[in-house]
Motif scaffolding. Structure first.
Motif, PDB file in Angstrom:
ATOM      1  N   ILE A   1      -8.987   4.350  -3.136  1.00  0.00           N
ATOM      2  CA  ILE A   1      -8.249   3.194  -2.628  1.00  0.00           C
ATOM      3  C   ILE A   1      -8.045   2.208  -3.762  1.00  0.00           C
ATOM      4  CG2 ILE A   1      -8.248   1.322  -0.930  1.00  0.00           C
ATOM      5  CD1 ILE A   1     -10.298   3.088   0.682  1.00  0.00           C
ATOM      6  N   CYS A   2      -6.794   1.919  -4.069  1.00  0.00           N
ATOM      7  CA  CYS A   2      -6.471   0.979  -5.146  1.00  0.00           C
ATOM      8  C   CYS A   2      -6.620  -0.453  -4.623  1.00  0.00           C
ATOM      9  CB  CYS A   2      -5.052   1.207  -5.669  1.00  0.00           C
ATOM     10  SG  CYS A   2      -4.608   0.061  -7.009  1.00  0.00           S
ATOM     11  N   ASP A   3      -7.457  -1.223  -5.297  1.00  0.00           N
ATOM     12  CA  ASP A   3      -7.673  -2.609  -4.895  1.00  0.00           C
ATOM     13  C   ASP A   3      -6.522  -3.519  -5.307  1.00  0.00           C
ATOM     14  OD1 ASP A   3     -10.141  -2.131  -3.663  1.00  0.00           O
ATOM     15  OD2 ASP A   3     -11.224  -2.330  -5.559  1.00  0.00           O
ATOM     16  N   ASN A   4      -5.591  -3.009  -6.101  1.00  0.00           N
ATOM     17  CA  ASN A   4      -4.444  -3.807  -6.517  1.00  0.00           C
ATOM     18  C   ASN A   4      -3.265  -3.600  -5.568  1.00  0.00           C
ATOM     19  OD1 ASN A   4      -3.093  -5.589  -8.377  1.00  0.00           O
ATOM     20  ND2 ASN A   4      -1.978  -3.791  -9.115  1.00  0.00           N
ATOM     21  N   CYS A   5      -2.764  -2.368  -5.462  1.00  0.00           N
ATOM     22  CA  CYS A   5      -1.603  -2.084  -4.611  1.00  0.00           C
ATOM     23  C   CYS A   5      -2.004  -1.593  -3.224  1.00  0.00           C
ATOM     24  CB  CYS A   5      -0.680  -1.070  -5.285  1.00  0.00           C
ATOM     25  SG  CYS A   5      -1.353   0.606  -5.346  1.00  0.00           S
ATOM     26  N   HIS A   6      -3.297  -1.303  -3.040  1.00  0.00           N
ATOM     27  CA  HIS A   6      -3.857  -0.819  -1.776  1.00  0.00           C
ATOM     28  C   HIS A   6      -3.391   0.594  -1.425  1.00  0.00           C
ATOM     29  CE1 HIS A   6      -5.473  -4.798  -1.256  1.00  0.00           C
ATOM     30  NE2 HIS A   6      -4.260  -5.277  -1.510  1.00  0.00           N
ATOM     31  N   GLY A   7      -2.874   1.320  -2.403  1.00  0.00           N
ATOM     32  CA  GLY A   7      -2.500   2.718  -2.202  1.00  0.00           C
ATOM     33  C   GLY A   7      -3.741   3.551  -1.943  1.00  0.00           C
ATOM     34  N   VAL A   8      -3.557   4.632  -1.229  1.00  0.00           N
ATOM     35  CA  VAL A   8      -4.668   5.524  -0.895  1.00  0.00           C
ATOM     36  C   VAL A   8      -4.286   6.945  -1.287  1.00  0.00           C
ATOM     37  CG1 VAL A   8      -6.121   6.442   0.949  1.00  0.00           C
ATOM     38  CG2 VAL A   8      -5.336   4.064   1.050  1.00  0.00           C
TER      39      VAL A   8
ATOM     40  N   MET B   1       0.847  -1.187   0.000  1.00  0.00           N
ATOM     41  CA  MET B   1       0.000   0.000   0.000  1.00  0.00           C
ATOM     42  C   MET B   1       0.878   1.230   0.000  1.00  0.00           C
ATOM     43  SD  MET B   1      -2.790  -0.690   2.902  1.00  0.00           S
ATOM     44  CE  MET B   1      -3.671  -2.195   2.993  1.00  0.00           C
ATOM     45  N   ARG B   2       0.376   2.278  -0.582  1.00  0.00           N
ATOM     46  CA  ARG B   2       1.101   3.538  -0.477  1.00  0.00           C
ATOM     47  C   ARG B   2       0.077   4.644  -0.288  1.00  0.00           C
ATOM     48  NH1 ARG B   2       0.923   2.508  -5.667  1.00  0.00           N
ATOM     49  NH2 ARG B   2       0.002   4.094  -6.935  1.00  0.00           N
ATOM     50  N   THR B   3       0.479   5.651   0.413  1.00  0.00           N
ATOM     51  CA  THR B   3      -0.383   6.790   0.665  1.00  0.00           C
ATOM     52  C   THR B   3       0.224   7.985  -0.034  1.00  0.00           C
ATOM     53  OG1 THR B   3      -0.937   5.859   2.799  1.00  0.00           O
ATOM     54  CG2 THR B   3      -1.452   8.172   2.466  1.00  0.00           C
ATOM     55  N   GLU B   4      -0.565   8.670  -0.802  1.00  0.00           N
ATOM     56  CA  GLU B   4      -0.076   9.833  -1.537  1.00  0.00           C
ATOM     57  C   GLU B   4       0.107  11.024  -0.589  1.00  0.00           C
ATOM     58  OE1 GLU B   4       0.693   9.542  -4.706  1.00  0.00           O
ATOM     59  OE2 GLU B   4      -0.094   7.527  -4.814  1.00  0.00           O
ATOM     60  N   ALA B   5       1.042  11.879  -0.942  1.00  0.00           N
ATOM     61  CA  ALA B   5       1.239  13.175  -0.285  1.00  0.00           C
ATOM     62  C   ALA B   5       1.375  13.052   1.220  1.00  0.00           C
ATOM     63  CB  ALA B   5       0.105  14.119  -0.647  1.00  0.00           C
ATOM     64  N   HIS B   6       2.268  12.184   1.668  1.00  0.00           N
ATOM     65  CA  HIS B   6       2.532  12.174   3.090  1.00  0.00           C
ATOM     66  C   HIS B   6       4.025  12.085   3.311  1.00  0.00           C
ATOM     67  CE1 HIS B   6       3.732   8.422   4.947  1.00  0.00           C
ATOM     68  NE2 HIS B   6       2.606   7.798   4.841  1.00  0.00           N
ATOM     69  N   PRO B   7       4.494  12.670   4.418  1.00  0.00           N
ATOM     70  CA  PRO B   7       5.922  12.828   4.617  1.00  0.00           C
ATOM     71  C   PRO B   7       6.657  11.506   4.731  1.00  0.00           C
ATOM     72  CG  PRO B   7       4.712  13.413   6.594  1.00  0.00           C
ATOM     73  CD  PRO B   7       3.700  13.136   5.536  1.00  0.00           C
ATOM     74  N   THR B   8       7.901  11.510   4.247  1.00  0.00           N
ATOM     75  CA  THR B   8       8.704  10.301   4.322  1.00  0.00           C
ATOM     76  C   THR B   8      10.051  10.537   4.987  1.00  0.00           C
ATOM     77  OG1 THR B   8       9.515  10.708   2.082  1.00  0.00           O
ATOM     78  CG2 THR B   8       7.635   9.231   2.310  1.00  0.00           C
ATOM     79  N   THR B   9      10.530  11.756   5.002  1.00  0.00           N
ATOM     80  CA  THR B   9      11.832  12.009   5.612  1.00  0.00           C
ATOM     81  C   THR B   9      11.665  12.338   7.087  1.00  0.00           C
ATOM     82  OG1 THR B   9      11.841  14.386   5.190  1.00  0.00           O
ATOM     83  CG2 THR B   9      12.672  12.972   3.427  1.00  0.00           C
ATOM     84  N   ASN B  10      12.720  12.083   7.863  1.00  0.00           N
ATOM     85  CA  ASN B  10      12.678  12.382   9.296  1.00  0.00           C
ATOM     86  C   ASN B  10      12.413  13.855   9.552  1.00  0.00           C
ATOM     87  OD1 ASN B  10      13.050   9.752  10.059  1.00  0.00           O
ATOM     88  ND2 ASN B  10      15.270   9.943  10.253  1.00  0.00           N
TER      89      ASN B  10
ATOM     90  N   GLU C   1     -15.407   6.823   0.254  1.00  0.00           N
ATOM     91  CA  GLU C   1     -14.289   5.980  -0.147  1.00  0.00           C
ATOM     92  C   GLU C   1     -14.654   5.306  -1.464  1.00  0.00           C
ATOM     93  OE1 GLU C   1     -13.079   3.288   2.997  1.00  0.00           O
ATOM     94  OE2 GLU C   1     -13.429   4.832   4.504  1.00  0.00           O
ATOM     95  N   PHE C   2     -13.769   5.430  -2.433  1.00  0.00           N
ATOM     96  CA  PHE C   2     -13.944   4.784  -3.721  1.00  0.00           C
ATOM     97  C   PHE C   2     -12.855   3.735  -3.892  1.00  0.00           C
ATOM     98  CE2 PHE C   2     -15.814   9.016  -4.539  1.00  0.00           C
ATOM     99  CZ  PHE C   2     -17.084   8.621  -4.974  1.00  0.00           C
ATOM    100  N   HIS C   3     -13.236   2.557  -4.317  1.00  0.00           N
ATOM    101  CA  HIS C   3     -12.284   1.487  -4.601  1.00  0.00           C
ATOM    102  C   HIS C   3     -12.174   1.331  -6.106  1.00  0.00           C
ATOM    103  CE1 HIS C   3     -11.580  -0.376  -0.605  1.00  0.00           C
ATOM    104  NE2 HIS C   3     -12.656   0.327  -0.314  1.00  0.00           N
ATOM    105  N   GLY C   4     -10.964   1.081  -6.580  1.00  0.00           N
ATOM    106  CA  GLY C   4     -10.722   0.899  -8.005  1.00  0.00           C
ATOM    107  C   GLY C   4      -9.263   0.547  -8.226  1.00  0.00           C
ATOM    108  N   ILE C   5      -8.753   0.890  -9.385  1.00  0.00           N
ATOM    109  CA  ILE C   5      -7.355   0.632  -9.734  1.00  0.00           C
ATOM    110  C   ILE C   5      -6.678   1.965 -10.045  1.00  0.00           C
ATOM    111  CG2 ILE C   5      -5.792  -0.609 -11.295  1.00  0.00           C
ATOM    112  CD1 ILE C   5      -7.527  -2.452  -9.564  1.00  0.00           C
ATOM    113  N   CYS C   6      -5.573   2.243  -9.357  1.00  0.00           N
ATOM    114  CA  CYS C   6      -4.864   3.516  -9.533  1.00  0.00           C
ATOM    115  C   CYS C   6      -4.182   3.573 -10.904  1.00  0.00           C
ATOM    116  CB  CYS C   6      -3.849   3.730  -8.418  1.00  0.00           C
ATOM    117  SG  CYS C   6      -2.399   2.649  -8.474  1.00  0.00           S
ATOM    118  N   ASN C   7      -3.802   4.754 -11.294  1.00  0.00           N
ATOM    119  CA  ASN C   7      -3.149   4.982 -12.580  1.00  0.00           C
ATOM    120  C   ASN C   7      -1.860   4.176 -12.710  1.00  0.00           C
ATOM    121  OD1 ASN C   7      -2.910   6.250 -15.127  1.00  0.00           O
ATOM    122  ND2 ASN C   7      -1.458   7.713 -14.253  1.00  0.00           N
ATOM    123  N   SER C   8      -1.075   4.135 -11.643  1.00  0.00           N
ATOM    124  CA  SER C   8       0.197   3.413 -11.684  1.00  0.00           C
ATOM    125  C   SER C   8      -0.021   1.923 -11.953  1.00  0.00           C
ATOM    126  CB  SER C   8       0.934   3.610 -10.354  1.00  0.00           C
ATOM    127  OG  SER C   8       2.142   2.917 -10.347  1.00  0.00           O
ATOM    128  N   CYS C   9      -0.986   1.314 -11.280  1.00  0.00           N
ATOM    129  CA  CYS C   9      -1.272  -0.115 -11.494  1.00  0.00           C
ATOM    130  C   CYS C   9      -1.852  -0.350 -12.882  1.00  0.00           C
ATOM    131  CB  CYS C   9      -2.231  -0.635 -10.433  1.00  0.00           C
ATOM    132  SG  CYS C   9      -1.440  -0.821  -8.809  1.00  0.00           S
TER     133      CYS C   9
END
Length: 164
Positions: free
Chosen positions: A112-119, A1-10, A149-157
């Motif tokens: 919500i991507c039903d393939n990679c579970h990204g949000v 799963m991945r979440t868009e637009a959220h911080p990743t660095t310390n 909440e919408f479930h589907g397949i994201c552009n990347s997948c």
């Protein structure tokens, strides 16, 4: 799963945690050290987490055990202060992507991507939500919550599948 637009660095996580502290203080709420650490676990995750996963990661990162009921109470506090969102369909939590923003926010909807579970958190204009709410109220139904909440397949997948 991945979440868009959220911080990743310390550095980003520390900045977001500091902003969360300010938001709570402005609302007369207290972001305790344990609540801050639970928020940190959510912020540092690349995917939405269940309360059980948060309890496990909290133990692994901080060497302390939190009961799942305590985690749920802390998540409710964070949700009430608009620092995290709960995905109703999966009972998982993710950080609000607008913690550090200063502008008014639209009501979030989650893709919500039903393939990679990204949000991906995107806003829905208030006038659209008001019209939808009015249509629902016309049926005599009373809404308890307005999360979409919408479930589907994201552009990347979709792109990955077309390459296969």
């Amino acid at each position: 799963m991945r979440t868009e637009a959220h911080p990743t660095t310390n550095q980003n996580v520390t900045s977001v945690l500091d902003q969360a502290q300010t938001i709570c203080a402005e609302q007369g709420a207290r972001l305790t050290e344990k609540r801050r650490r639970v928020l940190q676990v959510v912020l540092e995750s690349s995917e939405p987490l269940s309360a059980y996963q948060i309890a496990d990661q909290y133990r692994d990162q901080h060497g302390q055990t939190l009961s799942v009921m305590s985690v749920y109470r802390m998540l409710n506090f964070l949700k009430d202060n608009e620092l995290v969102h709960r995905l109703e369909t999966t009972n998982q939590y993710l950080p609000c992507s607008h913690i550090t923003c200063k502008h008014d926010h639209e009501v979030p909807q989650f893709l919500i991507c039903d393939n990679c579970h990204g949000v991906n958190e995107v806003g829905i204009r208030k006038e659209i939500l008001n019209e939808l709410s009015a249509n629902i109220e016309d049926t005599g139904f009373t809404l308890a919550r307005q999360q979409i909440e919408f479930h589907g397949i994201c552009n990347s997948c979709q792109q990955d599948n077309s390459r296969s």
